[in-house]
Design an enzyme around this catalytic site. Structure first.
Site, PDB file in Angstrom:
ATOM      1  CD  GLU A 258       0.163 -10.631 -10.526  1.00  0.00           C
ATOM      2  OE1 GLU A 258       0.156 -10.066  -9.422  1.00  0.00           O
ATOM      3  OE2 GLU A 258      -0.736 -11.373 -10.910  1.00  0.00           O
TER       4      GLU A 258
ATOM      5  N   GLY B  22      -4.718 -13.915  -1.994  1.00  0.00           N
ATOM      6  CA  GLY B  22      -4.916 -15.213  -2.640  1.00  0.00           C
ATOM      7  C   GLY B  22      -3.551 -15.882  -2.696  1.00  0.00           C
TER       8      GLY B  22
ATOM      9  CG  HIS C 117      -2.073 -16.255  -8.326  1.00  0.00           C
ATOM     10  ND1 HIS C 117      -2.138 -16.973  -7.148  1.00  0.00           N
ATOM     11  CD2 HIS C 117      -2.805 -15.142  -8.137  1.00  0.00           C
ATOM     12  CE1 HIS C 117      -2.902 -16.312  -6.279  1.00  0.00           C
ATOM     13  NE2 HIS C 117      -3.324 -15.207  -6.858  1.00  0.00           N
TER      14      HIS C 117
ATOM     15  NE  ARG D 190     -10.541 -17.145  -3.155  1.00  0.00           N
ATOM     16  CZ  ARG D 190      -9.684 -16.428  -3.895  1.00  0.00           C
ATOM     17  NH1 ARG D 190      -8.394 -16.740  -3.919  1.00  0.00           N
ATOM     18  NH2 ARG D 190     -10.118 -15.424  -4.611  1.00  0.00           N
TER      19      ARG D 190
ATOM     20  N   GLY E 220      -0.069 -14.233  -1.636  1.00  0.00           N
ATOM     21  CA  GLY E 220      -0.649 -12.909  -1.383  1.00  0.00           C
ATOM     22  C   GLY E 220      -1.901 -13.111  -0.556  1.00  0.00           C
TER      23      GLY E 220
ATOM     24  CD  GLU F  80       7.224  -9.731  -3.416  1.00  0.00           C
ATOM     25  OE1 GLU F  80       7.455  -8.541  -3.157  1.00  0.00           O
ATOM     26  OE2 GLU F  80       6.552 -10.092  -4.401  1.00  0.00           O
TER      27      GLU F  80
ATOM     28  CB  VAL G 237       2.320 -13.881   2.668  1.00  0.00           C
ATOM     29  CG1 VAL G 237       2.854 -14.792   3.761  1.00  0.00           C
ATOM     30  CG2 VAL G 237       0.973 -13.285   3.061  1.00  0.00           C
TER      31      VAL G 237
ATOM     32  CE  LYS H 145      -3.219  -2.895  -8.837  1.00  0.00           C
ATOM     33  NZ  LYS H 145      -2.976  -4.179  -8.197  1.00  0.00           N
TER      34      LYS H 145
ATOM     35  CG  MET I 103       1.364 -13.787   7.298  1.00  0.00           C
ATOM     36  SD  MET I 103       0.596 -15.175   8.187  1.00  0.00           S
ATOM     37  CE  MET I 103       0.256 -16.300   6.842  1.00  0.00           C
ATOM     38  NE  ARG I 104       0.892  -6.275   6.832  1.00  0.00           N
ATOM     39  CZ  ARG I 104       0.707  -5.441   5.834  1.00  0.00           C
ATOM     40  NH1 ARG I 104       1.583  -4.512   5.574  1.00  0.00           N
ATOM     41  NH2 ARG I 104      -0.373  -5.499   5.088  1.00  0.00           N
TER      42      ARG I 104
ATOM     43  NE  ARG J  70      -4.931 -10.656 -12.884  1.00  0.00           N
ATOM     44  CZ  ARG J  70      -5.530 -10.844 -11.712  1.00  0.00           C
ATOM     45  NH1 ARG J  70      -6.187  -9.876 -11.145  1.00  0.00           N
ATOM     46  NH2 ARG J  70      -5.439 -12.005 -11.115  1.00  0.00           N
TER      47      ARG J  70
ATOM     48  CG  ASN K 168      -6.080  -6.104 -12.653  1.00  0.00           C
ATOM     49  OD1 ASN K 168      -7.191  -6.616 -12.826  1.00  0.00           O
ATOM     50  ND2 ASN K 168      -5.231  -6.525 -11.737  1.00  0.00           N
TER      51      ASN K 168
HETATM   52  P1  AMP Z   1      -0.814  -9.284  -2.155  1.00  0.00           P
HETATM   53  O1  AMP Z   1      -2.119  -9.969  -2.429  1.00  0.00           O
HETATM   54  O2  AMP Z   1       0.346  -9.873  -2.874  1.00  0.00           O
HETATM   55  O3  AMP Z   1      -0.893  -7.778  -2.284  1.00  0.00           O
HETATM   56  O4  AMP Z   1      -0.505  -9.544  -0.606  1.00  0.00           O
HETATM   57  C1  AMP Z   1      -1.300  -8.956   0.392  1.00  0.00           C
HETATM   58  C2  AMP Z   1      -1.039  -9.650   1.715  1.00  0.00           C
HETATM   59  O5  AMP Z   1       0.381  -9.635   2.000  1.00  0.00           O
HETATM   60  C3  AMP Z   1      -1.651  -8.931   2.909  1.00  0.00           C
HETATM   61  O6  AMP Z   1      -2.973  -9.380   3.133  1.00  0.00           O
HETATM   62  C4  AMP Z   1      -0.759  -9.329   4.041  1.00  0.00           C
HETATM   63  O7  AMP Z   1      -1.294 -10.492   4.643  1.00  0.00           O
HETATM   64  C5  AMP Z   1       0.557  -9.719   3.393  1.00  0.00           C
HETATM   65  N1  AMP Z   1       1.675  -8.859   3.790  1.00  0.00           N
HETATM   66  C6  AMP Z   1       2.034  -7.660   3.325  1.00  0.00           C
HETATM   67  N2  AMP Z   1       3.114  -7.186   3.974  1.00  0.00           N
HETATM   68  C7  AMP Z   1       3.459  -8.135   4.876  1.00  0.00           C
HETATM   69  C8  AMP Z   1       4.487  -8.263   5.876  1.00  0.00           C
HETATM   70  N3  AMP Z   1       5.397  -7.302   6.058  1.00  0.00           N
HETATM   71  N4  AMP Z   1       4.508  -9.385   6.614  1.00  0.00           N
HETATM   72  C9  AMP Z   1       3.600 -10.352   6.441  1.00  0.00           C
HETATM   73  N5  AMP Z   1       2.620 -10.294   5.537  1.00  0.00           N
HETATM   74  C10 AMP Z   1       2.539  -9.207   4.760  1.00  0.00           C
END
Ligand code: AMP
Length: 409
Positions: free
Chosen positions: A394, A221, A189, A250, A219, A342, A340, A24, A292-293, A100, A17
């Site tokens: 992925e 995105g 995605h 975004r 995520g 998961e 987010v 990656k 989001m945390r 990818r 990727n």
């Molecule tokens: P991804 O693009 O799938 O790697 O997701 C990244 C985003 O997942 C991060 O910017 C966080 O906002 C969110 N994230 C990761 N862990 C958590 C968590 N335990 N609670 C809430 N959001 C999370």
């Protein structure tokens, strides 16, 4: 990750990727999903910055600082890391390199073996993904130079969504202009949505061809896909990843006239507005963090901006559930995946609040006790619509696609 039963022969694929300043990689067994090793080269091609390579084999992590002037250098550094720290690529018996590729344009509705024509076609649609397709191509060229004896396969993020019917893919824009500039909805995605939809169907005990699903990839995105019988029939991202859900940085859906308004009244250039909408909006623009945390934490501590950001985010998710319920007619499951999706119980609860009339009944306790990395059911037992959390993978999907393409040849 492999299913129990008779042992399967390993089918190792090197998954690549390549991003604008990163590369990656992962060696994945396409049959079982097991990763033999993975790594990340960062600060690739950045003048004045020293590159960084992280190579992981099981629990062992190896890190190096070294010059990485381009993707060719990053690929060479990756190869050296395999030689120095293992596993030996020669004995992994690689069957393919899977790449990818973000934008396949109108042409590609499935993964393909890469030849000169495919490279030219990916180049030809680079105007639709100017930040992504050129580095994807740099990764392809570097892999061709380094692993010239292996088949190279392109796996497109848009391919899963090429099954969208015309009424979902078409913007009501002047037809000639749209055709001349290939303006339509492509989505993104797709690799994740495809993997998650298949996994969810299996979890429901349904054949992929008979499962109707609403999949949320949340995520940094974020996108939603309506899946009917294993095929994407609508998705929230459009010509670009800007459309649809609220994301880390975004806006998602917004009146396009905001662009004219800002150009005319704020005197902003198109590039400035592009930057604001793609990089300074979403959770970051509303609450000051794209994570989001942080937003949930601040909202729980009484921060009004964070509370509003969370409300806007979840309301958008609810609206898409309504829209896609109408698009699908019957929904077997709503499925959450990615960072987010998961991990954030408050977001899942906020997205599903008040949807009992649509047959969506969340089990609050199950929602709060989802085990990281596991497929979980978080709806009550007699909920007409099941709610699932499915960790995405992925890299495994790209490895499966590459193996499928190579074996079919
Ligand atoms: P991804 O693009 O799938 O790697 O997701 C990244 C985003 O997942 C991060 O910017 C966080 O906002 C969110 N994230 C990761 N862990 C958590 C968590 N335990 N609670 C809430 N959001 C999370």
């Amino acid at each position: 990750m492999g299913t129990a039963g008779e042992p399967r022969t390993a089918q190792h694929v090197l998954v690549i990727n390549a991003g604008s300043s990163s590369l990656k990689y992962q060696v994945v067994d396409a049959a079982s999903g097991t990763a033999l090793a993975s790594g990340l080269a960062e600060r690739v091609g950045q003048t004045g910055a020293v590159g960084h390579l992280r190579h992981e084999v099981g629990e062992d992590v190896h890190e190096r600082e070294l010059p990485l002037p381009d993707h060719g250098a990053a690929m060479a550094a990756m190869r050296e890391a395999f030689e120095a720290f293992g596993p030996e690529l020669a004995s992994a018996n690689l069957m393919a390199v899977g790449h990818r590729v973000v934008q396949g344009g109108p042409e590609f509705s499935a993964s393909v073996r890469i030849d000169a024509e495919v490279v030219a076609a990916i180049e030809d649609v680079s105007d639709l993904a100017p930040l992504h397709n050129p580095p994807n191509l740099a990764g392809i060229r570097a892999a061709q130079a380094t692993f010239g004896d292996l088949p190279q396969v392109a796996v497109f993020d848009t391919a899963f969504h090429r099954s969208m019917p015309a009424h979902a893919a078409t913007y009501a824009l002047d037809r000639e202009i749209a055709q001349a500039h290939r303006v339509r909805r492509y989505g993104a995605h797709g690799t994740s949505h495809q993997y998650v939809a298949r996994t969810a169907a299996r979890e429901l005990g349904l054949a992929p061809e008979s499962a109707n699903l609403i999949v949320f990839h949340l995520g940094n995105g974020a996108s939603a896909t309506a899946v009917a019988g294993g095929r994407s029939v609508d998705t929230s991202m459009g010509l670009t990843p800007l459309e649809g859900l609220v994301m880390g940085t975004r806006t998602g859906d917004i009146d396009p006239a905001v662009v004219f308004h800002l150009a005319r009244t704020a005197g902003m250039s198109i590039d400035e507005i592009d930057t604001v909408m793609n990089r300074r909006s979403g959770l970051l623009g509303l609450a000051g963090s794209n994570d989001m945390r942080d937003v949930v934490d601040a909202a729980e501590h009484g921060d009004d901006d964070a509370r509003l950001a969370l409300d806007v985010y979840c309301y958008r998710l609810r609206k898409y559930i309504g829209a896609y319920t109408a698009a699908l007619g019957r929904v077997d499951a709503v499925v959450f995946t990615a960072g987010v999706g998961e991990n954030s119980a408050p977001v899942r609860a906020g997205a599903l609040r008040g949807l009992e009339n649509l047959g969506i009944m969340l089990d609050e306790a199950a929602n709060k006790s989802v085990r990281p990395g596991a497929v979980s059911c978080i709806s009550v037992q007699d909920s007409p619509v099941t709610v699932l959390v499915v960790p995405t993978n992925e890299e495994w999907e790209i490895a499966r696609e590459a193996a499928r393409v190579v074996q079919a040849i």
